[in-house]
Design a protein around this motif. Sequence first.
Motif, short mmCIF file in Angstrom:
data_model
loop_
_atom_site.label_atom_id
_atom_site.label_comp_id
_atom_site.label_asym_id
_atom_site.label_seq_id
_atom_site.Cartn_x
_atom_site.Cartn_y
_atom_site.Cartn_z
N MET A 1 0.86 -1.18 0.00
CA MET A 1 0.00 0.00 0.00
C MET A 1 0.90 1.23 0.00
SD MET A 1 -3.60 0.66 1.30
CE MET A 1 -3.77 -0.74 0.28
N ALA A 2 1.04 1.80 -1.16
CA ALA A 2 2.04 2.85 -1.36
C ALA A 2 1.91 3.98 -0.34
CB ALA A 2 1.92 3.41 -2.79
N LEU A 3 0.71 4.47 -0.12
CA LEU A 3 0.54 5.62 0.76
C LEU A 3 0.81 5.24 2.22
CD1 LEU A 3 -2.20 8.32 0.49
CD2 LEU A 3 -1.59 7.41 2.71
N LEU A 4 0.28 4.12 2.67
CA LEU A 4 0.38 3.76 4.08
C LEU A 4 1.76 3.26 4.48
CD1 LEU A 4 -3.03 1.89 4.56
CD2 LEU A 4 -2.48 4.25 5.15
N LEU A 5 2.46 2.63 3.56
CA LEU A 5 3.75 2.03 3.89
C LEU A 5 4.94 2.89 3.47
CD1 LEU A 5 2.98 -1.70 3.02
CD2 LEU A 5 2.82 -0.55 5.23
N GLU A 6 4.65 4.15 3.12
CA GLU A 6 5.70 5.06 2.66
C GLU A 6 6.77 5.28 3.74
OE1 GLU A 6 5.01 8.32 -0.67
OE2 GLU A 6 4.09 8.81 1.23
N HIS A 7 6.31 5.37 4.97
CA HIS A 7 7.23 5.56 6.09
C HIS A 7 6.63 4.84 7.30
CE1 HIS A 7 10.62 8.07 7.74
NE2 HIS A 7 10.13 7.49 8.82
N LEU A 163 -9.14 1.63 -2.22
CA LEU A 163 -7.93 0.81 -2.24
C LEU A 163 -7.01 1.23 -3.39
CD1 LEU A 163 -9.38 -2.74 -1.44
CD2 LEU A 163 -8.28 -1.13 0.12
N LYS A 164 -7.61 1.57 -4.52
CA LYS A 164 -6.80 2.04 -5.67
C LYS A 164 -6.13 3.37 -5.34
CE LYS A 164 -7.01 2.88 -10.66
NZ LYS A 164 -7.88 2.90 -11.86
N ALA A 165 -6.86 4.25 -4.66
CA ALA A 165 -6.30 5.55 -4.28
C ALA A 165 -5.14 5.36 -3.30
CB ALA A 165 -7.37 6.43 -3.66
N LEU A 166 -5.28 4.41 -2.38
CA LEU A 166 -4.22 4.14 -1.43
C LEU A 166 -2.98 3.56 -2.10
CD1 LEU A 166 -6.28 2.70 1.58
CD2 LEU A 166 -5.18 4.93 1.42
N GLU A 167 -3.20 2.93 -3.25
CA GLU A 167 -2.08 2.40 -4.05
C GLU A 167 -1.57 3.45 -5.03
OE1 GLU A 167 -0.56 -0.31 -3.59
OE2 GLU A 167 -1.91 -1.78 -2.67
N LYS A 168 -2.06 4.69 -4.85
CA LYS A 168 -1.69 5.83 -5.71
C LYS A 168 -2.01 5.56 -7.18
CE LYS A 168 1.69 7.90 -2.64
NZ LYS A 168 3.04 8.46 -2.46
N GLY A 169 -3.20 4.97 -7.40
CA GLY A 169 -3.70 4.77 -8.75
C GLY A 169 -3.28 3.47 -9.41
N LYS A 170 -2.42 2.73 -8.75
CA LYS A 170 -1.94 1.47 -9.32
C LYS A 170 -2.99 0.36 -9.14
CE LYS A 170 1.98 -1.72 -8.88
NZ LYS A 170 3.14 -2.07 -8.01
N VAL A 172 -4.03 -3.05 -8.17
CA VAL A 172 -3.51 -4.14 -7.35
C VAL A 172 -4.69 -5.00 -6.90
CG1 VAL A 172 -2.29 -4.71 -5.20
CG2 VAL A 172 -1.58 -2.73 -6.52
N LYS A 173 -4.49 -6.31 -6.81
CA LYS A 173 -5.57 -7.20 -6.35
C LYS A 173 -5.97 -6.82 -4.93
CE LYS A 173 -4.35 -11.30 -9.06
NZ LYS A 173 -3.88 -12.70 -8.99
#
Length: 210
Positions: A1-7, A163-170, A172-173
Amino acid sequence: MALLLEHEFKALPADKQIETLPFLEAVAHLPPFFDCLGTPIVYSPVKADLTGNIKKIRAVYDSNPSKFKTLQNILEAEKEMHGSAWPKIGATLALMWLKRGLKFMLVLLQSISDGERDEEHPNLIRVNAMKAYEIALKKYHGWMLQKLFMGSVYALPYKSDLLKALEKGKEVKEEESIEKIHQFLSRATPILDAIYEMYTKMNAELTYKA
């Protein structure tokens, strides 16, 4: 999850003393989560509040990093410094509201990852958002704010869009996104629980309505 796991949050130490700087660096990446919920009239103020409270705590920390190394240090120092005005002042108050915004976010994500849903409308997240609001924020909001939030749940995005927004548009299943949410929650939840516990032990929790 790109946004949540960024830091990611650091693991909670055994003594539950949360280092201020790593905590602030982790939470600084989280306000954009509220952009993913749409409904700017409701969630933009929540995002701004979160961002503002992070800045207030950071300013206190930056004023004396060795003195304010942990969040507990901040509360203890401000209690001594401000006397009867504490805890309704300074970084203590900022962290009190920050933890509530984070609680809303974490309960919402936990509810989604646990599979809680409206069986008739499984792609809606109203059930999850209402649960999060009831637990984290409702009792601290006056009648007007409560009404505003209740109306906002009808404009929330679909779960798939969130979920797509949290993946920054990517693309993902869903199972992969849920697994990343679990990973985020496994670190963030113990930290937040420890902050709530600290406020209870120090009698720093306030119940006035915003």
